[in-house]
Design a protein around this motif. Structure first.
Motif, short mmCIF file in Angstrom:
data_model
loop_
_atom_site.label_atom_id
_atom_site.label_comp_id
_atom_site.label_asym_id
_atom_site.label_seq_id
_atom_site.Cartn_x
_atom_site.Cartn_y
_atom_site.Cartn_z
N ALA A 114 -25.23 1.38 -31.05
CA ALA A 114 -26.37 1.76 -30.20
C ALA A 114 -26.02 1.52 -28.73
N THR A 115 -26.66 2.29 -27.87
CA THR A 115 -26.40 2.16 -26.43
C THR A 115 -27.43 1.23 -25.79
N VAL A 116 -27.18 0.91 -24.54
CA VAL A 116 -28.13 0.11 -23.76
C VAL A 116 -29.49 0.82 -23.70
N GLY A 117 -29.47 2.15 -23.59
CA GLY A 117 -30.72 2.91 -23.55
C GLY A 117 -31.53 2.74 -24.83
N VAL A 118 -30.83 2.75 -25.96
CA VAL A 118 -31.49 2.55 -27.26
C VAL A 118 -32.08 1.14 -27.33
N GLY B 226 -24.98 0.39 -17.62
CA GLY B 226 -25.86 1.57 -17.62
C GLY B 226 -26.35 1.88 -19.02
N ASP B 227 -27.39 2.74 -19.10
CA ASP B 227 -28.00 3.07 -20.38
C ASP B 227 -27.03 3.73 -21.36
N ALA C 124 -28.35 -9.47 -21.92
CA ALA C 124 -29.50 -10.07 -21.23
C ALA C 124 -30.31 -8.98 -20.54
N LEU C 125 -31.61 -9.19 -20.52
CA LEU C 125 -32.50 -8.32 -19.74
C LEU C 125 -32.67 -8.98 -18.37
N ILE C 126 -32.37 -8.21 -17.32
CA ILE C 126 -32.36 -8.77 -15.96
C ILE C 126 -33.47 -8.11 -15.14
N PRO C 127 -34.63 -8.73 -15.06
CA PRO C 127 -35.68 -8.16 -14.20
C PRO C 127 -35.22 -8.20 -12.74
N PRO C 128 -35.85 -7.39 -11.86
CA PRO C 128 -35.42 -7.38 -10.46
C PRO C 128 -35.27 -8.80 -9.93
#
Lengths: 81, 142
Positions: free
Chosen positions: A28-32, A61-62, A73-77
């Motif tokens: 799966a990709t980052v977009g998925v 990138g996605d 990791a999910l990186i919020p602004p």
């Protein structure tokens, strides 16, 4: 494949946990991953759309494909400084 | 050099890290905890980070800066944990033979640090509420 995603700042606060686990199709990709995060953890939706994803300590990138043994990791602004 | 620290940042130590007989110019930038944002009063700031990636990004910033400018030395320090108003949250020091590359590199380093290093600030407002700052999502804070 099962992946763990580290959460920070408002994302961590929204779910009251510092990591989430997700099952994704192999390759799966980052977009998925981003879509799956939004579907399985609806409170993250707005933030997930506006966050970057880091794979192996680098922004990805996605289109980037994921492996189960990578650190994700999910990186919020960011707001350091 | 670069590091993350829960201890107060001593600007004299940051300067000492970059001073050199080879340098004719030393530039120091300090970011400090501001009391008012758009008229709203802050009691304290809390900084959190993604430690491994923040260190990785700081290392990349230093590496890029010394490739782009003829620097003698570079020091990046970011504070973590809770800060009182006026305390130093970030320090960027660079030294070079001449002032122009020192100013340019210092400006680029702090601007880029604020864009790419995974560190987050939580406002502890004087009214008792707390808010993670995510530029572009909550009020347009930087």
């Amino acid at each position: 494949m099962i992946v763990q995603v580290k959460l920070f700042a408002a994302a961590r606060q929204l779910l009251d946990q510092d990591t989430v686990q997700l099952e994704l199709p192999d390759g799966a990709t980052v977009g998925v991953l981003r879509q799956a995060l939004k579907q399985q953890f609806p409170p993250l939706g707005f933030l997930a759309d506006r966050s970057l994803v880091a794979v192996g300590l680098q922004y990805a990138g996605d289109e980037v494909r994921l492996c189960h043994d990578q650190e994700i990791a999910l990186i919020p602004p960011v707001s350091g400084g | 050099m670069y590091y993350l620290t829960y201890d107060p940042i001593d600007p004299a130590k940051v300067l000492d890290a970059v001073r050199s007989p080879l340098a004719g110019a030393v530039v120091l930038f300090l970011g400090t905890a501001r009391e008012f944002t758009a008229g709203r009063k802050t009691q304290a700031l809390l900084y959190d980070c993604y430690p491994q990636m923040a260190e990785q990004k700081l290392a990349e910033l230093e590496e890029t800066a010394v490739q782009r400018w003829p620097l003698v030395a570079c020091c990046l320090v970011h504070r973590l944990g809770q800060l009182a108003i006026g305390e130093i949250s970030v320090a960027v020091a660079v030294s070079a033979a001449h002032r122009r590359p020192a100013f340019e590199a210092g400006q680029w380093l702090i601007d880029t640090l604020k864009e790419v290093v995974p560190i987050w600030k939580q406002e502890h407002w004087a009214d008792g509420t707390r808010e993670w700052v995510h530029p572009g999502i909550n009020r347009d804070q930087k």
